[in-house]
Design an enzyme around this catalytic site. Structure first.
Site, PDB file in Angstrom:
ATOM      1  N   THR A 108      10.186   6.477   1.403  1.00 30.81           N
ATOM      2  CA  THR A 108       9.693   5.268   0.739  1.00 30.81           C
ATOM      3  C   THR A 108       9.987   5.353  -0.753  1.00 30.81           C
ATOM      4  O   THR A 108       9.755   6.404  -1.369  1.00 30.81           O
ATOM      5  CB  THR A 108       8.170   5.127   0.967  1.00 30.81           C
ATOM      6  OG1 THR A 108       7.953   5.035   2.370  1.00 30.81           O
ATOM      7  CG2 THR A 108       7.615   3.884   0.280  1.00 30.81           C
ATOM      8  N   TRP A 117      14.017   8.622   5.577  1.00 32.69           N
ATOM      9  CA  TRP A 117      12.806   7.783   5.650  1.00 32.69           C
ATOM     10  C   TRP A 117      11.940   7.953   4.409  1.00 32.69           C
ATOM     11  O   TRP A 117      10.740   8.176   4.490  1.00 32.69           O
ATOM     12  CB  TRP A 117      11.984   8.071   6.926  1.00 32.69           C
ATOM     13  CG  TRP A 117      12.757   7.935   8.172  1.00 32.69           C
ATOM     14  CD1 TRP A 117      13.042   8.902   9.066  1.00 32.69           C
ATOM     15  CD2 TRP A 117      13.389   6.734   8.667  1.00 32.69           C
ATOM     16  NE1 TRP A 117      13.819   8.398  10.094  1.00 32.69           N
ATOM     17  CE2 TRP A 117      14.037   7.071   9.871  1.00 32.69           C
ATOM     18  CE3 TRP A 117      13.467   5.416   8.205  1.00 32.69           C
ATOM     19  CZ2 TRP A 117      14.753   6.145  10.615  1.00 32.69           C
ATOM     20  CZ3 TRP A 117      14.184   4.493   8.945  1.00 32.69           C
ATOM     21  CH2 TRP A 117      14.811   4.862  10.139  1.00 32.69           C
ATOM     22  N   ARG A 159       0.840  -1.202   0.000  1.00 27.59           N
ATOM     23  CA  ARG A 159       0.000   0.000   0.000  1.00 27.59           C
ATOM     24  C   ARG A 159       0.875   1.251   0.000  1.00 27.59           C
ATOM     25  O   ARG A 159       0.575   2.228  -0.684  1.00 27.59           O
ATOM     26  CB  ARG A 159      -0.954  -0.017   1.212  1.00 27.59           C
ATOM     27  CG  ARG A 159      -2.115   0.966   1.108  1.00 27.59           C
ATOM     28  CD  ARG A 159      -1.841   2.306   1.736  1.00 27.59           C
ATOM     29  NE  ARG A 159      -1.459   2.139   3.126  1.00 27.59           N
ATOM     30  CZ  ARG A 159      -0.468   2.818   3.690  1.00 27.59           C
ATOM     31  NH1 ARG A 159       0.210   3.731   3.031  1.00 27.59           N
ATOM     32  NH2 ARG A 159      -0.139   2.599   4.965  1.00 27.59           N
ATOM     33  N   ARG A 216      -2.561  10.480   4.224  1.00 29.28           N
ATOM     34  CA  ARG A 216      -3.126  10.049   5.514  1.00 29.28           C
ATOM     35  C   ARG A 216      -4.540   9.533   5.325  1.00 29.28           C
ATOM     36  O   ARG A 216      -4.962   8.590   6.014  1.00 29.28           O
ATOM     37  CB  ARG A 216      -3.137  11.232   6.493  1.00 29.28           C
ATOM     38  CG  ARG A 216      -1.761  11.641   6.935  1.00 29.28           C
ATOM     39  CD  ARG A 216      -1.772  13.012   7.580  1.00 29.28           C
ATOM     40  NE  ARG A 216      -0.430  13.374   8.004  1.00 29.28           N
ATOM     41  CZ  ARG A 216      -0.089  14.576   8.439  1.00 29.28           C
ATOM     42  NH1 ARG A 216      -1.004  15.539   8.506  1.00 29.28           N
ATOM     43  NH2 ARG A 216       1.146  14.825   8.815  1.00 29.28           N
ATOM     44  N   GLU A 273       3.774   9.505   8.413  1.00 32.59           N
ATOM     45  CA  GLU A 273       2.716  10.409   7.937  1.00 32.59           C
ATOM     46  C   GLU A 273       2.019  11.085   9.117  1.00 32.59           C
ATOM     47  O   GLU A 273       0.797  11.190   9.168  1.00 32.59           O
ATOM     48  CB  GLU A 273       1.680   9.645   7.101  1.00 32.59           C
ATOM     49  CG  GLU A 273       2.277   8.884   5.953  1.00 32.59           C
ATOM     50  CD  GLU A 273       2.361   9.715   4.692  1.00 32.59           C
ATOM     51  OE1 GLU A 273       1.882  10.868   4.709  1.00 32.59           O
ATOM     52  OE2 GLU A 273       2.898   9.187   3.700  1.00 32.59           O
TER      53      GLU A 273
END
Lengths: 394, 246
Positions: free
Chosen positions: A174, A172, A100, A253, A373
């Site tokens: 992704t 960090w 996801r 979010r 997030e």
């Protein structure tokens, strides 16, 4: 005894919320679920075990339309509504939070800012290729010393004629080690936060991978390092201030609020099935009150979270959703998903710690989701700020 | 080339089997329904592939009530150009075949595809009946089909091997595993499906006089009895006296 090797997942809709969804939502959900069962479930434990990103899934995610599904069709995207986007994230995270994450970074943090703040030229150049998976993107906001406090960022740009010179480091991130482009946020010389599209093969750009994660092991995470990177001014996004990156985060979010319910559903579904099959003291453990308490509380929390998501999606479709409402859903749904994963682990007993079942993987993943997030605590302070009007950050 | 694909609605493979109305009707209450996998994965997808390489149009047809529309919408999302629903209860195979044949006669198709059977009633009847009603050849259990300029080479799975047939269009074919591979509809396809026509047409008269008397569930499987591998006498006794099969 069933195991995760064959994905027996069945959906749970205790309050018949499907009646509130339309045909497209149900078709999208089934399509993504079929894809996850076919492509993700058979391989996810192995990739997670190896701490390797199944990068071949980028193409599959693109083919089903998981990248930017709610952006307009004219840019190669899905043109769907926000509920459909949420449902897609839910089904992907039912498979794995890392999968996801691959999709929500691409859609919400890369394609969305290019659509929202990019020029028409940016949109035409990047969006169709990002939608088709030809290009992979990442999003550079967080820095080693500035996580919950992005306003303190030190990444900066300096005017140099027809370009800016970018320096700084992001952490960090992704997808950064496999990305072709990055949407990067840095300060200009007057201190304003500016967004820009950086191509990863430009001189001075590097993206070392962060190793040793016990969470999101099937997702690749890295740094972004910029050393005197020359960013043509034509690559700047048309937004100034933190509202640029924060609006992207609201999108992401929102997707996490839905996604977390997917992980919770997978844990609950596995625990429910296990509790009916596992015999102790000559009866299924699901017949014991303490197991029923766990299962009853799980489905109650899942049902509440599903209703929260449906309402949040409806508000988003009507353009009425506030960032604070998204914070509430993200915080609540990730927290309940993590609790459900832990309780599901207990129901599975010793088997719960193995990769025969998905629960420990979900639990470890959700530990990340709890703080990325926007951390669990920061989202609480956003709600606190919203209801009191008093800012606890300062 | 224009292809008609017959699609049925069947209960999901995990759905519980129970009956209502003196065991004359399957209980649809609370059940999940899907497009019959043989229709979807093989018949429809092969039709899409033929359209993609030869041009033309793929039409899907279903006989049933409005609650079948999601099945047709899924077919449109996979890529069919238009959908027809004959608005009637699909009482039996002859009735369904008569509706499909009536529509096909009026509209002229080069090929008519259906799945080799539905996964609920397993009748394997509609395709052959449609072919008969249209006076066209029928090929069952097709696992491969190649097409060039009006001529098709079709592989049929037969006991212990494969039968290879050659014939000219038009004909009716029932699809088995191998004819194509499942296609999952993508989000663009789902959105485009909304804009494609789903026409509802009335049924033609086609009473077959056939009605269902009742359904019966198989007897419960008994519990497993473990027999000592060295005690053949006990095994023979159980097979003779309890299972009554020797």
């Amino acid at each position: 005894m069933s195991s995760s090797k064959t994905d027996k997942f069945q959906y749970h809709d205790y309050y018949v919320i499907d009646e509130l969804l339309d045909e497209n939502h149900l078709l999208a959900r089934q399509a993504v679920r079929d894809w996850v069962k076919q492509e993700v479930s058979p391989i996810i434990e192995e990739y997670s075990d190896k701490a390797e990103c199944p990068t071949h899934l980028f193409k599959g995610l693109a083919e089903i339309g998981a990248f930017g599904p709610s952006l307009p069709e004219k840019y190669g995207c899905g043109g769907m509504d926000e509920i459909a986007y949420g449902i897609i994230m839910q089904e992907l995270e039912r498979g794995d939070s890392g999968i996801r994450s691959m999709a929500s970074v691409q859609g919400s943090l890369v394609m969305y800012p290019i659509y929202k703040f990019g020029t028409e030229e940016h949109r035409k150049k990047y969006l169709p290729k990002l939608a088709s998976g030809e290009l992979i993107g990442c999003f550079g906001l967080t820095e080693p010393d500035f996580g919950s406090n992005p306003a303190g960022m030190i990444t900066n740009i300096k005017d140099d004629g027809d370009a800016y010179i970018l320096n700084g480091a992001k952490m960090w991130i992704t997808n950064s080690p496999v990305a072709d482009i990055a949407v990067v946020w840095g300060r200009d010389e007057v201190g304003k936060v500016r967004g820009m599209i950086v191509e990863m093969d430009w001189p001075g750009v590097s993206a070392p991978e962060i190793k040793g994660k016990w969470s999101l092991r099937a997702s690749v995470t890295g740094e972004l390092v910029f050393e005197d990177v020359r960013v043509p001014k034509t690559h700047m996004l048309e937004v100034r201030g933190l509202k640029g990156p924060l609006s992207c985060l609201s999108k992401a979010r929102y997707g996490i609020a839905w996604g977390a319910v997917g992980a919770a559903l997978d844990c609950y579904d596995s625990a429910l099935r296990y509790s009916l099959e596992r015999i102790q003291f000559d009866k299924p453990i699901g017949q014991f009150q303490l197991t029923q308490k766990k299962l009853a509380e799980m489905i109650t929390e899942i049902t509440k979270a599903q209703l929260l998501n449906w309402r949040l999606g409806t508000l988003a479709n009507n353009g009425k959703v506030t960032p604070a409402q998204i914070s509430m859903a993200k915080r609540n749904n990730v927290a309940i998903a993590l609790d459900i994963a832990r309780e599901a682990r207990q129901i599975h007993g010793g088997m719960g710690i193995t990769n025969e079942y998905p629960v420990m993987r979900h639990m470890m993943n959700l530990e990340t989701v709890l703080t990325y997030e926007g951390t669990h605590d920061i989202h609480l302070l956003i709600t606190g700020h919203d209801v009191t009007g008093l800012n606890a950050f300062k | 080339m224009n292809i008609l694909v017959c699609v049925s609605k069947t209960p999901d493979t995990t759905a519980k089997v129970d009956f209502i109305g003196d065991a004359k009707k399957y209980n649809e209450e609370g059940k999940q329904f899907i497009m019959n996998p043989y229709d979807e994965w093989y018949a429809l997808v092969r039709a899409m592939e033929l359209k993609e390489s030869n041009g033309g149009e793929v039409t899907i047809i279903n006989v049933g009530p409005a609650s079948n529309d999601p099945i047709l919408r899924k077919g449109l999302a996979i890529g069919a150009d238009k959908a027809i629903r004959v608005d009637a209860e699909d009482t039996d195979a002859f009735f369904v075949a008569s509706q499909i044949a009536a529509y096909a006669v009026d509209n002229g198709f080069d090929l008519i595809f259906c799945g080799k059977e539905t996964i609920d009633y397993n009748g394997s009847l509609v395709g052959s009946m449609v072919a008969e009603l249209l006076n066209q050849p029928f090929i069952s259990y097709a696992s491969k089909m190649e097409y060039t300029d009006g001529t098709a080479i079709v592989n049929r799975d037969i006991e212990g091997g494969i039968e290879v047939l050659k014939l000219k269009t038009p004909f009716v074919l029932s699809a088995a595993k191998g004819l194509a591979e499942q296609r999952i509809p993508n989000m663009r396809g789902i959105m485009m499906a909304k804009r494609k026509p789903l026409d509802v047409i009335p049924a033609v008269d086609a009473g077959s006089g056939l009605s269902i008397e009742k359904f019966e569930l198989p007897a419960d499987k008994g519990s497993v009895k473990m027999v000592d591998p060295n005690d053949m006498d006990e095994l023979v006794r159980l097979l003779h006296e309890e299972a009554k099969i020797i």
